[in-house]
Design an enzyme around this catalytic site. Structure first.
Site, PDB file in Angstrom:
ATOM      1  N   GLY A  86      33.697  48.361  -9.375  1.00 34.89           N
ATOM      2  CA  GLY A  86      33.842  49.530 -10.230  1.00 34.89           C
ATOM      3  C   GLY A  86      33.763  50.835  -9.467  1.00 34.89           C
ATOM      4  O   GLY A  86      34.359  51.832  -9.870  1.00 34.89           O
ATOM      5  N   ALA A  95      27.297  46.288  -6.106  1.00 36.34           N
ATOM      6  CA  ALA A  95      26.087  45.634  -5.601  1.00 36.34           C
ATOM      7  C   ALA A  95      26.369  44.764  -4.391  1.00 36.34           C
ATOM      8  O   ALA A  95      25.607  44.759  -3.418  1.00 36.34           O
ATOM      9  CB  ALA A  95      25.465  44.785  -6.716  1.00 36.34           C
ATOM     10  N   HIS A 116      30.424  49.578 -18.892  1.00 43.41           N
ATOM     11  CA  HIS A 116      29.072  49.462 -18.364  1.00 43.41           C
ATOM     12  C   HIS A 116      28.375  48.216 -18.890  1.00 43.41           C
ATOM     13  O   HIS A 116      27.246  48.301 -19.387  1.00 43.41           O
ATOM     14  CB  HIS A 116      28.249  50.697 -18.749  1.00 43.41           C
ATOM     15  N   VAL A 166      30.821  59.033 -11.753  1.00 46.45           N
ATOM     16  CA  VAL A 166      29.632  59.698 -12.294  1.00 46.45           C
ATOM     17  C   VAL A 166      28.390  59.011 -11.735  1.00 46.45           C
ATOM     18  O   VAL A 166      28.307  57.783 -11.695  1.00 46.45           O
ATOM     19  CB  VAL A 166      29.643  59.670 -13.829  1.00 46.45           C
ATOM     20  N   TRP A 201      40.876  42.667 -13.211  1.00 45.73           N
ATOM     21  CA  TRP A 201      41.040  41.284 -13.640  1.00 45.73           C
ATOM     22  C   TRP A 201      42.143  41.242 -14.693  1.00 45.73           C
ATOM     23  O   TRP A 201      42.047  41.924 -15.723  1.00 45.73           O
ATOM     24  CB  TRP A 201      39.738  40.738 -14.221  1.00 45.73           C
ATOM     25  N   THR A 208      26.386  53.363 -14.929  1.00 50.42           N
ATOM     26  CA  THR A 208      25.642  52.281 -14.279  1.00 50.42           C
ATOM     27  C   THR A 208      25.826  52.210 -12.767  1.00 50.42           C
ATOM     28  O   THR A 208      25.137  51.421 -12.118  1.00 50.42           O
ATOM     29  CB  THR A 208      26.043  50.926 -14.890  1.00 50.42           C
ATOM     30  N   ASN A 209      26.717  53.000 -12.184  1.00 53.82           N
ATOM     31  CA  ASN A 209      27.002  52.820 -10.756  1.00 53.82           C
ATOM     32  C   ASN A 209      25.783  53.063  -9.882  1.00 53.82           C
ATOM     33  O   ASN A 209      25.404  52.219  -9.063  1.00 53.82           O
ATOM     34  CB  ASN A 209      28.145  53.739 -10.322  1.00 53.82           C
TER      35      ASN A 209
END
Length: 564
Positions: free
Chosen positions: A91, A15, A497, A98, A64, A542-543
């Site tokens: 991510g 984002a 996710h 996907v 992380w 979620t990408n």
């Protein structure tokens, strides 16, 4: 304050790269993008990040360090490692690429709590804005966006993917070529965000050389935001740490893009969250919002594996990890449609052993269970406590049981047709994760194991069962409801996710954290623009939905005069 900016974007993940790029399109708007991890410059992308097989996922330098989560609750046992990206692109630089949008049903639920701008017709323009679909055009697809979306052609599918089409045909499942436009249940091609030869992260797609050359865009990597600064209820900037030095940056607009674990954590450390919990942690309460850190969701998964015979393995030239999948409905009363997903992979790791092992796993796409993120200590370096509370709702166990029986059916079908040896259950814990870490020692270990299993395929079941958990008789499991329920409780894991911890809602909703434009209730000048604001998980990875959310919030922040 060191510098003054119009917007500070916290987190250069999927984002954050979108927000930094879109907001800096206005040359009069000064934008700072802050990222705790390292940069990935357009002309110096590491080979494992560029790879269209997600090799970078296994490189702990991009994650992380030491972050853990409880798949159920803290009372049920110790937490397990939970990889979350700390690298430019987030991510999108490390995960499997996907690119599922979810379905119109998902966004109808978003619209119920946040307003009509978030229904399917409200989100579709943002999907079109970001997308360059290389296979489809028409009203549902675009060829002009920055993010390439493609599918592995059926003629290039690995043997297992092609063979399972036969199983799908026997079940009467529809053939789905475009899972982002044809929302029926069925078996079909997986959309992925890459070109033929390179990963397409948001860093690559939104922060190319031309964007980075903008004089009004500043990128600060190796810089971890620790607190939002306020004058009363008005944001004035952020406090951050870089190379052990505290820094402050002035801005009257802060956009959180740190993800569903760290965005609520940063809000709570800034005094925005459940009042009693903040006071207990020694934090002055600026705004009592009980929804911060609540509503945590993730996609629960149960894994099966199988040792593929030589002639049925994925060719080395085919790099993407996913070619095909099943989207299914549990059919239980009251359950939403398309609530199950069977993930199919003919290669499960970067190493020689992973090249022999297939993954046939079941994912619950629309879980009802909710967890939480809460502060575990007063220090800025303390990770939050993360509890997903998987299967805390009976309907989740019932639906995942249906999905697991389907996955067992597929695995047994593959074994019966001599594609693989006897399938085995997998518990993906820290032991297996350590073996998969990208290093020379693991390369040697897995190469020796791979040679052993090729020389003596009959050893695959006991060897892999020992590596991934105790042996489980899958045939007996499928026929025993009590045993399958116990297996789910003991072996459920999660994908990567996390979502929902700063969810969208209307002003009168006490558990909502942000309004339909991403503005945090109760303060001024703070937005959230990542998976945190999702009221419920979409039926897919979620990408792509995260990029969509970022496009919508960027447009909302920029206002009606924005050129995009």
């Amino acid at each position: 304050m060191e510098h003054a900016f119009d917007h500070v974007v916290i987190g250069a993940g999927a984002a954050g790269c979108v927000l930094a790029s879109r907001l800096s399109e206005d040359p009069a708007c000064r934008v700072l993008l802050v990222e705790a991890g390292a940069d990935v410059a357009p002309d110096a992308v590491p080979a494992d990040i560029r790879d269209t097989y997600p090799s970078s996922y296994f490189n702990r330098r991009y994650l992380w360090p030491g972050l853990k989560a409880h798949w159920t609750s803290a009372a049920d046992g110790p937490a397990t490692g939970f990889p979350q990206a700390r690298i430019m692109g987030g991510g999108g630089s490390v995960m499997g690429m996907v690119a599922l949008r979810g379905t119109p049903h998902d966004y109808a639920q978003w619209a119920e709590v946040a307003g009509p701008d978030w229904d399917w017709q409200g989100v579709l323009p943002a999907f079109l804005r970001l997308e360059n679909d290389l296979d489809f055009r028409g009203d549902l697809h675009s060829g002009s966006g920055p993010v390439p979306v493609r599918r592995v052609p059926r003629s290039e599918w690995p043997p297992m993917a092609t063979a399972i089409a036969g199983w799908a045909g026997e079940q009467g499942l529809a053939t789905i070529d475009d899972m982002n436009g044809d929302f029926r249940d069925g078996y079909g091609a997986v959309p992925i965000t890459c070109t033929d030869d390179a990963r397409a992260s948001s860093a690559a797609c939104y922060l190319g050389t031309a964007v980075r050359s903008r004089r009004n865009l500043t990128i600060a990597t190796g810089t971890q935001a620790t607190r939002i600064l306020f004058d009363g209820h008005r944001a004035t900037g952020i406090e951050a740490r870089a190379s052990g030095t505290q820094r402050r940056f002035e801005s009257r607009s802060i956009v959180l893009c740190a993800g569903a674990i760290f965005s609520p954590t940063l809000l709570m450390r800034s005094g925005i969250g459940p009042g009693a919990a903040l006071r207990e942690a020694g934090i002055d309460v600026r705004c009592d919002r009980p929804g911060v850190g609540a509503n945590l969701q993730n996609h629960p998964v149960v894994y099966l594996g199988a040792h593929l015979r030589r002639e049925h393995r994925q060719p080395a030239r085919l790099r993407p990890t996913a070619a095909s999948c099943c989207r299914l409905s549990s059919g239980l009363p009251g359950a939403p449609p398309s609530d199950l997903y069977i993930n199919l992979q003919s290669r499960t790791s970067w190493n020689a052993l992973g090249a022999q092992i297939a993954n046939i796993s079941c994912v619950l796409l629309r879980p009802a269970s909710r967890g939480r993120v809460r502060l575990a200590g007063p220090g800025q370096d303390d990770y939050p406590e993360v509890e997903f509370r998987f299967l805390s709702e009976d309907t989740d166990r019932e639906r995942l049981a249906i999905g697991l029986r389907t996955a067992i059916s597929i695995a047994n079908w593959c074994a019966a047709r001599q594609l693989c040896g006897r399938p085995f259950a997998v518990r993906f814990g820290d032991r297996l994760r350590q073996l998969n870490e990208y290093n020379r020692g693991n390369a040697l270990k897995t190469a020796l194991l791979a040679r052993l299993l090729d020389a003596a395929p009959g050893l695959a079941d006991p060897v892999m069962s020992r590596l991934t958990g105790r042996h489980v008789d899958l045939a007996a499991l499928a026929g025993d409801p009590a045993a399958i329920d116990a297996h789910l409780r003991a072996n459920v894991a999660g994908l990567f996710h996390p979502a929902g911890t700063c969810r969208l809602g209307r002003p009168g909703d006490p558990m909502a954290v942000v309004d339909g434009g991403g503005r945090v209730f109760g303060v001024e000048g703070v937005h959230v623009a990542d998976t945190s604001l999702m009221p419920n998980l979409p039926a897919g990875n979620t990408n792509l939905p995260t990029l969509m959310v970022a496009e919508k919030i960027a447009a909302a922040i920029a206002g009606p005069g924005a050129r995009y």
